[in-house]
Design a protein around this motif. Structure first.
Motif, PDB file in Angstrom:
ATOM      1  N   LYS A 196       0.839  -1.202   0.000  1.00 46.03           N
ATOM      2  CA  LYS A 196       0.000   0.000   0.000  1.00 46.03           C
ATOM      3  C   LYS A 196       0.879   1.259   0.000  1.00 46.03           C
ATOM      4  CE  LYS A 196      -4.151  -1.765   2.277  1.00 46.03           C
ATOM      5  NZ  LYS A 196      -5.069  -1.672   1.115  1.00 46.03           N
ATOM      6  N   GLU A 197       1.895   1.248   0.836  1.00 47.30           N
ATOM      7  CA  GLU A 197       2.766   2.420   0.941  1.00 47.30           C
ATOM      8  C   GLU A 197       3.369   2.766  -0.428  1.00 47.30           C
ATOM      9  OE1 GLU A 197       5.721   2.096   3.995  1.00 47.30           O
ATOM     10  OE2 GLU A 197       6.740   3.922   3.361  1.00 47.30           O
ATOM     11  N   GLN A 198       3.838   1.717  -1.114  1.00 50.97           N
ATOM     12  CA  GLN A 198       4.433   1.932  -2.435  1.00 50.97           C
ATOM     13  C   GLN A 198       3.417   2.516  -3.398  1.00 50.97           C
ATOM     14  OE1 GLN A 198       7.655   1.783  -2.941  1.00 50.97           O
ATOM     15  NE2 GLN A 198       7.739   1.199  -0.763  1.00 50.97           N
ATOM     16  N   ARG A 199       2.201   1.985  -3.322  1.00 47.14           N
ATOM     17  CA  ARG A 199       1.157   2.454  -4.225  1.00 47.14           C
ATOM     18  C   ARG A 199       0.800   3.912  -3.925  1.00 47.14           C
ATOM     19  NH1 ARG A 199      -4.363   1.767  -4.230  1.00 47.14           N
ATOM     20  NH2 ARG A 199      -4.354   0.347  -2.458  1.00 47.14           N
ATOM     21  N   LEU A 205       1.147   7.480  -6.149  1.00 47.44           N
ATOM     22  CA  LEU A 205       0.064   8.439  -6.398  1.00 47.44           C
ATOM     23  C   LEU A 205       0.503   9.856  -6.065  1.00 47.44           C
ATOM     24  CD1 LEU A 205      -2.962   6.519  -4.818  1.00 47.44           C
ATOM     25  CD2 LEU A 205      -2.616   6.959  -7.254  1.00 47.44           C
ATOM     26  N   GLY A 206       1.714   9.992  -5.541  1.00 41.58           N
ATOM     27  CA  GLY A 206       2.221  11.316  -5.214  1.00 41.58           C
ATOM     28  C   GLY A 206       2.021  11.708  -3.765  1.00 41.58           C
ATOM     29  N   VAL A 207       1.442  10.815  -2.980  1.00 38.78           N
ATOM     30  CA  VAL A 207       1.186  11.116  -1.580  1.00 38.78           C
ATOM     31  C   VAL A 207       2.516  11.316  -0.863  1.00 38.78           C
ATOM     32  CG1 VAL A 207       0.199  10.175   0.576  1.00 38.78           C
ATOM     33  CG2 VAL A 207      -0.954   9.789  -1.622  1.00 38.78           C
ATOM     34  N   GLY A 208       2.548  12.260   0.080  1.00 38.26           N
ATOM     35  CA  GLY A 208       3.775  12.542   0.821  1.00 38.26           C
ATOM     36  C   GLY A 208       4.281  11.321   1.560  1.00 38.26           C
ATOM     37  N   GLU A 209       5.603  11.257   1.770  1.00 40.35           N
ATOM     38  CA  GLU A 209       6.221  10.057   2.352  1.00 40.35           C
ATOM     39  C   GLU A 209       5.654   9.698   3.717  1.00 40.35           C
ATOM     40  OE1 GLU A 209      10.473   9.659   2.614  1.00 40.35           O
ATOM     41  OE2 GLU A 209      10.671  10.262   0.497  1.00 40.35           O
ATOM     42  N   VAL A 216       2.334   6.455   7.304  1.00 44.23           N
ATOM     43  CA  VAL A 216       1.412   6.404   8.442  1.00 44.23           C
ATOM     44  C   VAL A 216       0.073   5.780   8.035  1.00 44.23           C
ATOM     45  CG1 VAL A 216       0.096   7.788  10.087  1.00 44.23           C
ATOM     46  CG2 VAL A 216       2.513   8.314   9.647  1.00 44.23           C
ATOM     47  N   ILE A 217      -0.445   6.212   6.895  1.00 42.68           N
ATOM     48  CA  ILE A 217      -1.754   5.702   6.469  1.00 42.68           C
ATOM     49  C   ILE A 217      -1.677   4.202   6.166  1.00 42.68           C
ATOM     50  CG2 ILE A 217      -3.534   5.830   4.683  1.00 42.68           C
ATOM     51  CD1 ILE A 217      -2.826   8.843   4.444  1.00 42.68           C
ATOM     52  N   SER A 218      -0.620   3.784   5.485  1.00 41.45           N
ATOM     53  CA  SER A 218      -0.547   2.377   5.076  1.00 41.45           C
ATOM     54  C   SER A 218      -0.393   1.453   6.286  1.00 41.45           C
ATOM     55  CB  SER A 218       0.609   2.164   4.094  1.00 41.45           C
ATOM     56  OG  SER A 218       1.839   2.414   4.745  1.00 41.45           O
ATOM     57  N   GLN A 219       0.099   1.992   7.407  1.00 38.13           N
ATOM     58  CA  GLN A 219       0.281   1.133   8.574  1.00 38.13           C
ATOM     59  C   GLN A 219      -0.942   1.097   9.482  1.00 38.13           C
ATOM     60  OE1 GLN A 219       4.018   1.952  10.483  1.00 38.13           O
ATOM     61  NE2 GLN A 219       5.153   1.309   8.677  1.00 38.13           N
ATOM     62  N   ASP A 220      -2.014   1.696   9.031  1.00 35.95           N
ATOM     63  CA  ASP A 220      -3.244   1.637   9.822  1.00 35.95           C
ATOM     64  C   ASP A 220      -4.389   1.239   8.900  1.00 35.95           C
ATOM     65  OD1 ASP A 220      -4.539   3.365  12.563  1.00 35.95           O
ATOM     66  OD2 ASP A 220      -5.805   2.584  10.960  1.00 35.95           O
ATOM     67  N   LYS A 221      -4.951   0.082   9.189  1.00 32.51           N
ATOM     68  CA  LYS A 221      -5.964  -0.484   8.291  1.00 32.51           C
ATOM     69  C   LYS A 221      -7.133   0.480   8.078  1.00 32.51           C
ATOM     70  CE  LYS A 221      -8.825  -4.625   7.872  1.00 32.51           C
ATOM     71  NZ  LYS A 221      -9.417  -5.713   8.645  1.00 32.51           N
ATOM     72  N   GLU A 222      -7.567   1.169   9.135  1.00 30.45           N
ATOM     73  CA  GLU A 222      -8.722   2.058   9.029  1.00 30.45           C
ATOM     74  C   GLU A 222      -8.384   3.315   8.243  1.00 30.45           C
ATOM     75  OE1 GLU A 222     -12.222   2.414   9.901  1.00 30.45           O
ATOM     76  OE2 GLU A 222     -11.655   0.370   9.360  1.00 30.45           O
ATOM     77  N   LEU A 223      -7.226   3.911   8.548  1.00 31.01           N
ATOM     78  CA  LEU A 223      -6.820   5.099   7.793  1.00 31.01           C
ATOM     79  C   LEU A 223      -6.711   4.749   6.316  1.00 31.01           C
ATOM     80  CD1 LEU A 223      -4.040   6.787  10.019  1.00 31.01           C
ATOM     81  CD2 LEU A 223      -6.421   7.490   9.729  1.00 31.01           C
ATOM     82  N   ALA A 224      -6.132   3.556   6.047  1.00 29.20           N
ATOM     83  CA  ALA A 224      -5.963   3.153   4.648  1.00 29.20           C
ATOM     84  C   ALA A 224      -7.310   2.964   3.966  1.00 29.20           C
ATOM     85  CB  ALA A 224      -5.141   1.868   4.583  1.00 29.20           C
TER      86      ALA A 224
END
Lengths: 530, 503
Positions: free
Chosen positions: B332-335, B339-343, B348-356
């Motif tokens: 997810k993080e790679q994807r 998409l241009g999302v900040g590092e 942070v988002i990819s490591q939380d199922k709900e945020l993702a």
């Protein structure tokens, strides 16, 4: 030199056949409302209580349960219900759970244990209308070949043909009571290394141990999980086969239950094949040469050879077969495997939730409390097997004993597979000797004792179905004549000899068809060489 | 001394995990170089409705994932003859637990055993119903895996299934009770044991690995989030020649890092006193204590549990599990990065199922970079502030808000305020913006009026600005924003002021 048979009526039939109707015939009468089941049950309870007083066949009798079941069966029969075991008095080896009934595997470690559930095998019999009359005596947890290693506080059952001798074991009570009762009777037995065949042979009844996984082990108080098999005992091969057919079948509560478990007795209920030929016509019988030699009593050898001849006379073809590895390594592989598994199975008996529990002391930690409970609970042989089994699985010894035994077991299985590529059934004596006297057993070393199982451990290790069927009688002196050599004296008793048949997995049908052919021969005088 | 040293493949509570069980000694010298070497053995309770070998409810994993955890219900109510170890009962495997174990093994990139085999681990202890635990020994479900945590590879020695023991209840605390009670509710609950290689070089790396594991368990949907995670840890330091010390029974995520930090420090302070031993973690005192040394190490006398038939794990079963395998944090993080999302946002988002989950729903409709910022910073902040799960904030309304923001129909200030209100309860965001006139002040005339007023009210700032003090303009912008109640678009305000002041 053949003497007159032991039967008081003077027929040449064996004494164990006296009186009782075949169970199938009795059940047909019950289902036709021709038997007063309540009265019959009372009669059975009275007779069995008297036999128990003499021979200690039961650890506990269950007259109240039997009466309630008799009432229930009577009511159902009146409604037109039919059961495959309707009204049949059934004894159950103590190591099988019967709901609400003391189920102690003959051990003080299970003192007071009345399980909240029944074993699947037991429940299936109840569902078919069987009347449970009691739990039968056994070696503690099955740890023996003579039913003399009973738990602390339990009585040793005595041989139905001579009370100074052993019943065999470990299902000794089951075999003894089945032999002596004059009423139709079935008994649920259990074998780990020969515990059905041995007592069946020593008491003169048919003992049928099925393929591993045919009968669910749910509700069995474990001895060795990979070896334990629930089987049946009856006065005749057909009685035993009928009981097995009721118990066999897949059970989701036992992971080791075969997916295609089941034994269809009705398909072989007739003793004749459809084409009118003998069902053993052309059957290839492998006579196990390894088990007729040294150490086997000549009378035993002679009777078993005669049984083989009976099969040949009925159309079977005899062939000599050898199982050298099984003969040499079977006992060792069996005991290592069995005691290893047993040592873990018996770990749970520590006095916390069931069984014998000494009063707790605040000065003791759990370890001391467990140790005391176990020291007080187990008999000598149980302690020996726990220690042997624990040793065999410890780091540093595990490869040499536990793992090696498993490897040998695999090789033994292959040896049987190889043999069964050439023959359909294997045949040998069940036990090398006649039922020994208690004073003789007392003199045996543990190793000599274990070696008594030399013929039975093989099929048990390989999970193969096997049947012990009475094939003859030997006259001996009551209480004096030695079982392992020499004769003489005045009071003559007649001791049975068992012939063992072994078939490939799931071929209990062949065992039954071959076993039926074997008729007990008249008595030989012990020590006579014919 | 190599026999007493820490080495790869010699980890966990298995007396060396060697099949023969005879030798703990690793072949050759340890190949460690880092100052600290840490390996972990984690026990995670798997989320199934029923126990591992019977049909009793696990109690810690109801359908909503919020079931009762240990101790919050009457003792000894979730029991049957099997999980009580009653004589005559027999275990039957819960197939869902096997599937969960397969998923976890695959997520750890393990090799999958061809056959599922259970063993008996024998030891006498009051919390064990049978005085043996059904676990896996010779042939773990998964072995020889590897995962990458924070760019660093961590070997996974084994993943296996086992049953949880009962819980011991000390009515007056461990020290003060004259007797102990046993609660079998937990007895037989399914556990996965994950044993890492000694590949972590600091307590922080160990924490990162635990984080990775928790995230993965969560993505796989096989872990009861409220369930307690337990660990045994091996810690050794360079100064002692990597003499292995095992710490048993650390309960809880934070405690694991604390215990590791304490133990590494303890060893450094007393290098000569470091011996191969097993220690326990006293969370209350914050110290480890010696339990036993090598000489008395337990021998569990493992044998195969022949009550449970070996189950062949077919390639079809593995393939099916692979198909069930969801996209995990790393992918997810790679994807997200692509998409241009900040590092930071992507990590942070990819490591939380709900945020993702929320991110992916929103990013399907709104520009991902904006979504990334708002999910990681604003949404997480509002959820934390209100002690809510991210999922408790109405996702549909959150997305509507982001849409308004990206269409420049509301200002960031307005959006932040509305999001805070969503934290207190859901409402129709678009309706509220329309009804309360919260839209951006787009009327050039009105905006110009406000700007003129502000210029008139701040003559000093105006003169400073005209003198070349660019920052003075911010003061004037602030006045306009106040006048517009935050609805003015700061960029537009700036343009107007610039035009007016340059005129």
């Amino acid at each position: 030199m053949v003497r007159a048979g032991p039967d008081k009526e003077g027929s040449s039939e064996a004494p164990v056949q006296r009186g009782a109707l075949p169970v199938a015939a009795f059940v047909a009468q019950v289902n036709a409302c021709a038997v007063d089941v309540v009265a019959h049950t009372e009669q059975a309870l009275t007779e069995l209580a008297a036999l128990d007083e003499q021979h200690h066949f039961f650890t506990v009798m269950t007259p109240e349960l039997a009466r309630a079941q008799a009432q229930a069966v009577t009511a159902k029969i009146a409604q037109g219900w039919k059961g495959r075991l309707a009204g049949v008095p059934l004894s159950v080896k103590d190591c099988l759970c019967v709901e609400g009934v003391l189920s102690q595997a003959g051990s003080k470690a299970l003192e007071g244990y009345a399980p909240v559930f029944s074993a699947t095998a037991v429940q299936r019999c109840i569902d078919e209308g069987a009347i449970i009359v009691g739990k039968t005596s056994q070696d503690e947890f099955g740890f023996g070949s003579f039913s003399t290693n009973v738990g602390i506080g339990f009585a040793v059952p005595t041989n139905p043909h001579d009370p100074s001798r052993a019943c065999g074991g470990s299902s000794g009570g089951s075999a003894g009571v089945t032999a002596l009762t004059r009423l139709p009777h079935l008994s649920i037995a259990e074998s780990t290394g020969g515990s059905i065949a041995s007592p069946a042979s020593f008491c003169g009844v048919a003992g049928l141990c099925p393929t591993y996984g045919q009968v669910s082990r749910y509700g069995l108080l474990d001895y060795a999980n990979s070896l334990d098999k629930i089987g049946s005992m009856g006065k005749s091969v057909d009685d035993a086969a009928l009981l097995l057919s009721v118990m066999a079948g897949h059970d989701t509560k036992d992971s080791t239950s075969l997916p295609d478990a089941g034994f269809d007795y009705s398909a072989i209920a007739s003793t004749r094949a459809a084409d009118g030929l003998s069902p053993v016509e052309g059957l290839r019988i492998g006579v196990l040469a390894d088990f007729f030699g040294e150490g086997v009593l000549p009378e035993v050898r002679e009777h078993v050879q005669r049984a083989a001849q009976q099969l040949a006379d009925a159309g079977a073809r005899l062939k000599s077969v050898s199982l050298p590895l099984t003969a040499k390594q079977g006992v060792g592989a069996y005991y290592m495997t069995a005691v290893t598994e047993a040592s873990t199975n018996l770990a749970k008996y520590c006095g916390i939730r069931y069984g014998h529990a000494p009063a707790l002391s605040v000065d003791e930690d759990f370890n001391a409390s467990f140790t005391r409970a176990r020291s007080e609970s187990f008999g000598t042989e149980a302690k020996r097997r726990i220690m042997l089994g624990t040793f065999a699985r410890m780091a540093g010894y595990r490869d040499a004993y536990y793992i090696r035994a498993a490897k040998v077991r695999t090789l033994i299985l292959r040896e049987y597979e190889e043999a069964f590529s050439k023959v359909d059934v294997l045949l040998c004596p069940t036990m090398p000797v006649l039922p020994p006297r208690f004073d003789e057993i007392a003199k045996l070393t543990p190793l000599q004792n274990y070696l008594m199982d030399i013929m039975t451990v093989g099929p048990n290790l390989a999970g193969l179905p096997h049947l012990s069927v009475p094939c003859g009688w030997v006259a001996a002196d009551a209480g004096r004549g030695s079982a392992v050599g020499g004769a003489g004296g005045s009071d003559t008793v007649f001791l049975p000899v068992g012939c063992m048949l072994i078939s490939p997995h799931k071929r209990e049908d062949v065992l039954v068809q071959a076993g039926r052919i074997i008729r007990p021969a008249p008595a030989l005088a012990k020590g006579d060489e014919s | 001394m190599s026999a007493q040293s820490h080495s790869p493949g010699d980890h966990g509570g298995h007396g060396g995990s060697s099949v023969s069980g005879g030798s703990d000694g690793p072949p050759g010298k340890p190949a460690f170089t880092t100052p600290i070497v840490i390996g972990l053995e984690i026990h995670a309770e798997l989320k199934t409705k029923t126990k591992l070998f019977c049909r009793c409810p696990t109690g810690s994993a109801t359908a909503d994932g919020k079931g009762a955890v240990d101790g919050s219900e009457s003792p000894n109510t979730r029991t049957c003859p099997i999980c009580l170890g009653m004589p005559g009962s027999k275990p039957v495997l819960n197939k869902l637990a096997l599937q969960h174990g397969l998923l976890l093994s695959l997520a750890c990139n393990c090799e999958i055993a061809p056959t599922l085999v259970f063993s008996r681990k024998s030891y006498f202890y009051p919390d064990l119903a049978k005085n043996y635990q059904i676990t896996q020994y010779e042939l773990p479900l998964g072995s020889d895996g590897k995962v990458v945590v924070g760019g660093k590879p961590v070997g996974i020695t084994r993943v296996h299934l086992e049953e949880d023991p009962a819980s011991l209840v000390h009515p007056s605390g461990v020290g003060g009770s004259r007797f102990v009670l046993i609660d079998y509710n937990r007895s037989g609950n399914p556990l996965a044991e994950i044993v890492s290689a000694p590949d972590m070089a600091s307590p922080a790396e160990a924490r990162d690995f635990l984080n990775w594991l928790l995230t993965t368990l969560d993505y796989l949907g096989i872990f009861a989030k409220d369930a307690i995670i337990k660990a045994d840890a091996n810690v050794s330091i360079k100064e002692s020649g990597y003499t292995r010390v095992e710490i048993k029974n650390i309960t809880g995520f934070k405690e694991i890092e604390r215990a590791l930090a304490y133990e590494a420090e303890r060893q450094r302070k007393d290098v000569d006193g470091v011996v191969q031993e097993t220690r326990s973690w006293d969370a209350l005192a914050g110290v480890t204590r010696s339990m036993r040394t090598k000489e008395t190490e337990q021998d569990y006398g493992y044998i195969i549990d022949t009550d449970l038939v070996p189950i062949a794990i077919t390639t079809e079963m593995i393939q099916q599990a692979r198909e069930l395998l969801p996209e995990l944090a790393d992918a997810k993080e790679q994807r997200y990065l692509a998409l241009g999302v900040g590092e930071t946002d992507a990590r942070v988002i990819s490591q939380d199922k709900e945020l993702a989950r929320v991110f992916e729903l929103a990013a399907a409709k709104v520009e991902p970079v904006l979504v990334g910022k708002w999910v990681r910073r604003e949404l997480a902040r509002v959820a934390n502030y209100n002690s809510l799960c991210v999922g408790d904030i109405d996702t549909t309304q959150f997305i509507a808000l982001l849409e308004l923001l990206s269409e420049r129909k509301v200002t960031e200030t307005t959006a932040q305020r509305l999001l805070e209100e969503l934290g207190a309860g859901s409402f129709d965001v678009r309706g509220r913006v329309a009804a309360d006139g919260l839209g951006v002040v787009a009327d050039a005339g009105a905006l110009e009026g406000m700007c003129k007023e502000a210029i008139a009210e701040a003559p000093q700032a105006v003169s400073e600005y005209r003198a070349g003090e660019e920052k003075a303009l911010n003061f004037i912008i602030g006045i306009v924003m106040r006048k517009s109640k935050g609805k003015a678009e700061p960029k537009l305000v700036k343009e107007h002021l610039h035009a007016l002041l340059s005129a």
